[in-house]
Write a protein that holds these residues in place. Structure first.
Motif, short mmCIF file in Angstrom:
data_model
loop_
_atom_site.label_atom_id
_atom_site.label_comp_id
_atom_site.label_asym_id
_atom_site.label_seq_id
_atom_site.Cartn_x
_atom_site.Cartn_y
_atom_site.Cartn_z
N VAL A 1 0.86 -1.19 0.00
CA VAL A 1 0.00 0.00 0.00
C VAL A 1 0.89 1.24 0.00
CG1 VAL A 1 -1.76 1.31 1.25
CG2 VAL A 1 -1.86 -1.20 1.21
N ASN A 2 0.65 2.13 -0.95
CA ASN A 2 1.35 3.40 -0.92
C ASN A 2 0.39 4.47 -0.41
OD1 ASN A 2 3.32 5.41 -1.27
ND2 ASN A 2 4.02 4.54 -3.21
N ALA A 3 0.92 5.65 -0.08
CA ALA A 3 0.08 6.68 0.53
C ALA A 3 0.73 8.04 0.34
CB ALA A 3 -0.11 6.39 2.03
N ALA A 4 -0.08 9.08 0.54
CA ALA A 4 0.40 10.46 0.44
C ALA A 4 -0.37 11.32 1.43
CB ALA A 4 0.22 10.99 -0.98
N VAL A 5 0.27 12.40 1.86
CA VAL A 5 -0.34 13.34 2.79
C VAL A 5 -0.26 14.73 2.17
CG1 VAL A 5 1.80 13.79 4.08
CG2 VAL A 5 -0.42 14.09 5.21
N LEU A 6 -1.24 15.58 2.48
CA LEU A 6 -1.26 16.95 1.97
C LEU A 6 -2.19 17.79 2.82
CD1 LEU A 6 -3.61 17.39 -1.05
CD2 LEU A 6 -3.34 15.17 0.03
N PHE B 1 -5.53 18.22 7.43
CA PHE B 1 -4.78 17.52 6.39
C PHE B 1 -5.62 16.39 5.81
CE2 PHE B 1 -3.87 15.50 10.48
CZ PHE B 1 -4.11 14.16 10.20
N GLN B 2 -5.13 15.85 4.69
CA GLN B 2 -5.75 14.67 4.08
C GLN B 2 -4.68 13.60 3.88
OE1 GLN B 2 -6.24 17.81 2.14
NE2 GLN B 2 -7.85 18.15 3.65
N VAL B 3 -5.13 12.36 3.93
CA VAL B 3 -4.27 11.21 3.63
C VAL B 3 -4.97 10.40 2.55
CG1 VAL B 3 -3.26 9.07 4.50
CG2 VAL B 3 -3.27 11.11 5.95
N VAL B 4 -4.22 10.00 1.53
CA VAL B 4 -4.76 9.16 0.46
C VAL B 4 -3.97 7.86 0.42
CG1 VAL B 4 -5.28 8.95 -1.99
CG2 VAL B 4 -5.44 11.18 -0.88
N LEU B 5 -4.68 6.72 0.49
CA LEU B 5 -4.07 5.40 0.35
C LEU B 5 -4.33 4.89 -1.06
CD1 LEU B 5 -5.20 3.65 3.68
CD2 LEU B 5 -3.14 5.01 3.27
N ALA B 6 -3.36 4.18 -1.62
CA ALA B 6 -3.51 3.61 -2.96
C ALA B 6 -2.85 2.24 -3.01
CB ALA B 6 -2.90 4.53 -4.01
N VAL B 7 -3.50 1.30 -3.69
CA VAL B 7 -2.96 -0.05 -3.82
C VAL B 7 -3.46 -0.65 -5.13
CG1 VAL B 7 -4.88 -1.21 -2.63
CG2 VAL B 7 -2.60 -2.23 -2.56
N ALA B 8 -2.71 -1.57 -5.68
CA ALA B 8 -3.14 -2.32 -6.86
C ALA B 8 -3.21 -3.79 -6.47
CB ALA B 8 -2.17 -2.13 -8.02
N GLY B 9 -4.26 -4.45 -6.91
CA GLY B 9 -4.43 -5.86 -6.57
C GLY B 9 -5.34 -6.56 -7.56
N THR B 10 -5.56 -7.84 -7.30
CA THR B 10 -6.38 -8.67 -8.18
C THR B 10 -7.72 -8.96 -7.52
OG1 THR B 10 -4.38 -9.70 -9.02
CG2 THR B 10 -6.45 -10.82 -9.49
N ASP B 11 -8.81 -8.76 -8.28
CA ASP B 11 -10.13 -9.00 -7.71
C ASP B 11 -10.51 -10.47 -7.84
OD1 ASP B 11 -10.91 -9.41 -10.35
OD2 ASP B 11 -11.87 -7.45 -10.55
N ALA B 12 -11.76 -10.81 -7.48
CA ALA B 12 -12.20 -12.22 -7.47
C ALA B 12 -12.16 -12.84 -8.86
CB ALA B 12 -13.61 -12.31 -6.88
N GLU B 13 -12.23 -12.01 -9.89
CA GLU B 13 -12.21 -12.52 -11.26
C GLU B 13 -10.80 -12.39 -11.88
OE1 GLU B 13 -15.22 -10.37 -13.30
OE2 GLU B 13 -16.89 -11.40 -12.26
N VAL C 1 1.53 -0.40 -7.31
CA VAL C 1 1.78 1.02 -7.06
C VAL C 1 3.16 1.11 -6.43
CG1 VAL C 1 0.99 3.12 -5.92
CG2 VAL C 1 -0.69 1.44 -6.71
N TYR C 2 4.10 1.70 -7.14
CA TYR C 2 5.50 1.67 -6.71
C TYR C 2 5.70 2.46 -5.42
CZ TYR C 2 10.54 1.27 -7.31
OH TYR C 2 11.87 0.99 -7.14
N THR C 3 6.84 2.20 -4.78
CA THR C 3 7.11 2.78 -3.46
C THR C 3 7.61 4.22 -3.52
OG1 THR C 3 9.35 1.85 -3.50
CG2 THR C 3 7.62 0.54 -2.44
N SER D 1 -4.39 16.83 -8.41
CA SER D 1 -4.20 15.38 -8.54
C SER D 1 -2.89 14.91 -7.91
CB SER D 1 -4.22 14.96 -10.01
OG SER D 1 -5.50 15.12 -10.57
N LEU D 2 -2.95 13.69 -7.37
CA LEU D 2 -1.76 12.98 -6.92
C LEU D 2 -1.41 11.92 -7.96
CD1 LEU D 2 -2.70 12.40 -3.17
CD2 LEU D 2 -0.68 13.68 -3.94
N TYR D 3 -0.10 11.70 -8.14
CA TYR D 3 0.36 10.74 -9.14
C TYR D 3 1.37 9.77 -8.52
CZ TYR D 3 -1.57 14.19 -12.41
OH TYR D 3 -2.41 15.06 -13.07
N TRP D 4 1.16 8.48 -8.79
CA TRP D 4 2.11 7.44 -8.38
C TRP D 4 2.59 6.69 -9.62
CZ3 TRP D 4 -2.31 8.12 -5.33
CH2 TRP D 4 -2.11 8.37 -3.97
N LYS D 5 3.81 6.19 -9.54
CA LYS D 5 4.33 5.35 -10.62
C LYS D 5 3.79 3.93 -10.48
CE LYS D 5 8.77 4.36 -10.58
NZ LYS D 5 10.22 4.57 -10.69
#
Length: 393
Positions: free
Chosen positions: A153-158, A167-179, A217-219, A228-232
């Motif tokens: 899980v990656n994250a950002a604060v602003l 402040f705000q915190v945004v969490l972001a993750v990439a994963g595989t769903d049930a399908e 979602v890279y570290t 907008s927030l951007y992650w690699k």
């Protein structure tokens, strides 16, 4: 009628600097360097009283929010804060040290923004938002499904513009769903409400690039540009994940394979605004800055904005042209931290001025800390500095 007229005595106008409100407005315009307010406090007792007021310092931080100095950086892998400025603006490492409880030692840092540091406390399933200048700390439990996520899980604060409290915190993750479809998920927390928002998601397309690793979602630290927030994204798709803070939506931005020509890639703010990419190539020692543009029909494309001959810029001898590595990016100062065989360099990408910070043979990842800080006795001491410690990750 007598030619002489009675002249009424007039009280002299108040000198501008006798007005505390006006003087405060003048002092707010001092440069946002750590030594500015302590030097002003030495002028007289009255000036010291104004600049040492907590309310004044909040206004001072807010005024310079968009042009804070780069005070130094934190090391993801446990070294203490490294100052980047010289005396009298150098911040001692012990001033920005965070003391962890024993069960918080298993943690992962996500970066700094708007004077805040964000850390995931993995054992507790919490994020820690820390203000090194004031010492404030906030621990926030992960929302579902991030509290049980097996992927990184990656994250950002602003902070919101004009707000130095919330402040705000945004969490972001990439994963595989049930399908077994790969999707990106994100969720935003607001300290104003004390609540997490709705979970948002978007599919991640498959890109046949020869990598068998699922897209992650890279570290690297997120980059904030506009709303907008951007992650690699890395893995079987090399691209960028965008989180729109206003709409609270996710989107995947693909990067054309033909521009993936560098050994080290950094998402960044483009010159003049907008989304950019920095590629550093070891084969020709060139840094290439790309910018994403949208035409009047709404079609986006990437164009090469500038190329930088690093060998020439850094005056490197042939034997010094060893592999390069991007170690961090300071978005508000538009500076990149670059590992070279001659040392860790900080390069300002617009002026191309660079500074050698130190020499090390250890690769790491740096979180640049851009904030307004007042040295000396005019501000309260930082929590946790009576016993020097480390920003332990």
């Amino acid at each position: 009628m007598s030619s002489s007229r009675r002249r009424h005595a007039r009280s002299p106008p108040a000198a501008p600097l006798d007005d505390d409100d006006l003087l405060s407005e003048i002092l707010l315009r001092l440069p946002p360097q750590p030594s500015s307010l302590p030097r002003a406090s030495l002028v007289c007792k009255r000036w010291r009283g104004l600049v040492s007021d907590p309310g004044f310092f909040r206004r001072f931080r807010l005024r310079h929010r968009r042009n804070p100095p780069l005070l130094g950086f934190f090391d993801r892998y446990g070294a203490p804060f490294r100052p980047a400025l010289k005396a009298p603006n150098r911040v001692p490492p012990e001033r920005f040290s965070l003391q962890h409880d024993e069960d918080e030692m298993h943690s992962f840092s996500h970066g700094c923004r708007h004077g805040l540091v964000l850390i995931s406390l993995l054992k507790r399933h919490q994020v820690l938002v820390w203000d090194p200048v004031t010492g404030d700390q906030h621990r926030i439990p992960f929302p579902p499904p991030f509290d049980t996520a097996t992927a990184l899980v990656n994250a950002a604060v602003l902070r919101d513009a004009g707000d130095v409290q919330h402040f705000q915190v945004v969490l972001a993750v990439a994963g595989t769903d049930a399908e077994y479809h790969t999707r990106a998920l994100a969720c935003m927390y607001s300290s104003k409400t004390g609540l997490w928002g709705n979970l948002v998601s978007t599919p991640i397309p498959y890109q046949a690039n020869g990598y068998r690793i699922p897209t992650l979602v890279y570290t690297d630290d997120a980059v904030l540009d506009g709303d907008s927030l951007y992650w690699k994204l890395v893995g079987n798709l090399i691209g960028i994940l965008e989180f729109d803070l206003k709409k609270q939506t996710l989107a995947v931005i693909q990067v054309p394979v033909d521009i993936l020509e560098g050994n080290s890639l950094q998402v960044m703010r483009a010159e003049g605004g907008g989304l950019g990419l920095l590629f550093v190539s070891n084969s020709d020692y060139t840094a290439r800055l790309w910018k994403r543009k949208t035409n009047r029909h709404g079609v986006a494309s990437w164009e090469l904005a500038r190329s930088i001959d690093l060998g020439k810029l850094l005056s490197l001898e042939p034997e010094e042209k060893r592999p390069l590595m991007i170690l961090g990016y300071a978005e508000q100062n538009n500076a990149v931290f670059l590992w070279t065989v001659i040392g860790v360099l900080m390069i300002q990408l617009e002026s191309l001025k660079f500074k050698k910070l130190f020499k090390t043979m250890t690769f790491s990842h740096y979180h640049p800390f851009e904030s307004v800080y007042s040295a000396g006795n005019s501000m309260p001491y930082i929590v946790g500095t009576t016993k020097p410690g480390y920003f332990s990750i």
